[in-house]
Design a protein around this motif. Structure first.
Motif, PDB file in Angstrom:
ATOM      1  N   LYS A  48       0.844  -1.198   0.000  1.00  0.00           N
ATOM      2  CA  LYS A  48       0.000   0.000   0.000  1.00  0.00           C
ATOM      3  C   LYS A  48       0.871   1.236   0.000  1.00  0.00           C
ATOM      4  O   LYS A  48       1.796   1.363   0.811  1.00  0.00           O
ATOM      5  CB  LYS A  48      -0.911  -0.008   1.227  1.00  0.00           C
ATOM      6  N   PRO A  54      -4.821   4.530  -8.344  1.00  0.00           N
ATOM      7  CA  PRO A  54      -6.027   3.737  -8.023  1.00  0.00           C
ATOM      8  C   PRO A  54      -6.315   2.644  -9.053  1.00  0.00           C
ATOM      9  O   PRO A  54      -6.930   1.623  -8.710  1.00  0.00           O
ATOM     10  CB  PRO A  54      -7.142   4.789  -8.015  1.00  0.00           C
ATOM     11  N   ASN A  57      -5.379  -0.811  -7.939  1.00  0.00           N
ATOM     12  CA  ASN A  57      -6.010  -1.432  -6.772  1.00  0.00           C
ATOM     13  C   ASN A  57      -6.447  -2.862  -7.095  1.00  0.00           C
ATOM     14  O   ASN A  57      -7.139  -3.107  -8.084  1.00  0.00           O
ATOM     15  CB  ASN A  57      -7.223  -0.627  -6.315  1.00  0.00           C
ATOM     16  N   SER A 287      -2.294  -1.609  -3.538  1.00  0.00           N
ATOM     17  CA  SER A 287      -3.373  -0.774  -3.038  1.00  0.00           C
ATOM     18  C   SER A 287      -2.920   0.670  -3.000  1.00  0.00           C
ATOM     19  O   SER A 287      -1.826   0.992  -2.519  1.00  0.00           O
ATOM     20  CB  SER A 287      -3.793  -1.230  -1.637  1.00  0.00           C
ATOM     21  N   SER A 288      -3.756   1.560  -3.502  1.00  0.00           N
ATOM     22  CA  SER A 288      -3.471   2.989  -3.436  1.00  0.00           C
ATOM     23  C   SER A 288      -3.986   3.548  -2.124  1.00  0.00           C
ATOM     24  O   SER A 288      -5.090   3.225  -1.694  1.00  0.00           O
ATOM     25  CB  SER A 288      -4.160   3.710  -4.613  1.00  0.00           C
TER      26      SER A 288
END
Length: 291
Positions: A48, A54, A57, A287-288
């Motif tokens: 992350k 995004p 993701n 993951s953003s």
């Protein structure tokens, strides 16, 4: 004058001594030689970071490392490993070095690339050199095997992994620290300053240097997690350049930290044992967000 004890003989004797001390005897020997090397563990970790777009993701990465084919790890086991990786349905596959234990001596080398080629990843497959990939005049053997298998070999270079909307992250790969010529400065030359930077380095301890180049995450292998660990004592042998970070997840630095993950690998080398150091596949999910 007694002959000098060979390294492998010394390690075998040391391991036997510890088993005896622990009261494990032949049962412990059998477990470490036959059972634990086949107990594949799948670890799941989130990567992350605020610089991950995004659009990434949920993107999954499978890392595998240190198969050491030819040293108590055979083609049939390798086939099953490939099947297991495919069952995980990764978007990206990273191999972090040491494919063959002795590249110029493996007598089933013609079977390796067709098996590797069966690995499926929706975005791509990437790899770097380990010390055994260079050893035994193996540098070109390894490159040819991996490129024929649709892997991109990263040798002190970087590339952008892009999504359909044009957003990207930077993937870097450097040469092995023991027998190669790693060069982080060269690898960083084409990397956008504001990009998320993920480094593949066979040797974990490179992380101390990579921190100075603004690398956000590093994935490594090489150590086998110590391969043989004795309770209250630790690993019997940890190779050079894995002394500081032998296994698992680390956070290095404070202001702009680097996250390092050290995979325990699949096979064995020098001694055909694993004890308290199960073989491992690692599944990362991007993951953003705030890291």
């Amino acid at each position: 004058m007694p002959k000098k004890i060979k390294r492998r003989t010394f390690l075998k004797r040391t391991f036997g001594t510890f088993l005896t001390v622990l009261g494990l005897g032949s049962g412990g020997y059998f477990y470490a030689n036959r059972i634990e090397p086949s107990l594949l563990e799948i670890k799941r970790i989130e990567i992350k970071h605020s610089l991950i777009p995004p659009s990434f993701n949920g993107t999954t990465i499978v890392q595998f490392s240190d198969t050491h084919l030819g040293f108590h790890y055979n083609i049939n086991q390798f086939k099953k490993l490939v099947e297991k990786i495919n069952q995980l349905e990764p978007d990206l596959i990273f191999f972090t070095g040491d494919l063959l234990d002795e590249p110029n001596k493996f007598d089933e080398i013609n079977k390796v690339a067709p098996i590797l080629k069966q690995l499926n990843a929706t975005i791509g497959k990437y790899c770097i050199y380990g010390n055994h990939d260079h050893g035994g005049y193996g540098s070109e053997i390894y490159r040819n095997l991996m490129e024929f298998s649709s892997f991109t070999v990263l040798l002190n270079e970087s590339l952008l992994i892009k999504q359909k909307d044009g957003t990207s992250i930077s993937l870097l790969g450097i040469d092995d620290r023991m027998l190669g010529r790693p060069n982080l400065e060269t690898a960083m030359k084409q990397v956008p300053k504001d990009s998320f930077k993920l480094l593949l380095s066979h040797a974990p301890d490179v992380a101390d240097e990579a921190l100075n180049y603004g690398v956000h995450w590093q994935l490594s292998g090489h150590s086998h997690g110590g391969q043989v660990k004795i309770p209250f004592v630790g690993a019997l042998v940890i190779p050079p350049y894995a002394q500081n970070y032998p296994e698992g997840l680390y956070t290095i630095g404070q202001d702009n930290p680097l996250s390092l993950y050290v995979n325990r690998g699949i096979g064995t080398t020098r001694l055909p044992f694993r004890f308290l150091a199960k073989p491992e596949l690692t599944v990362f999910t991007l993951s953003s967000g705030t890291n």
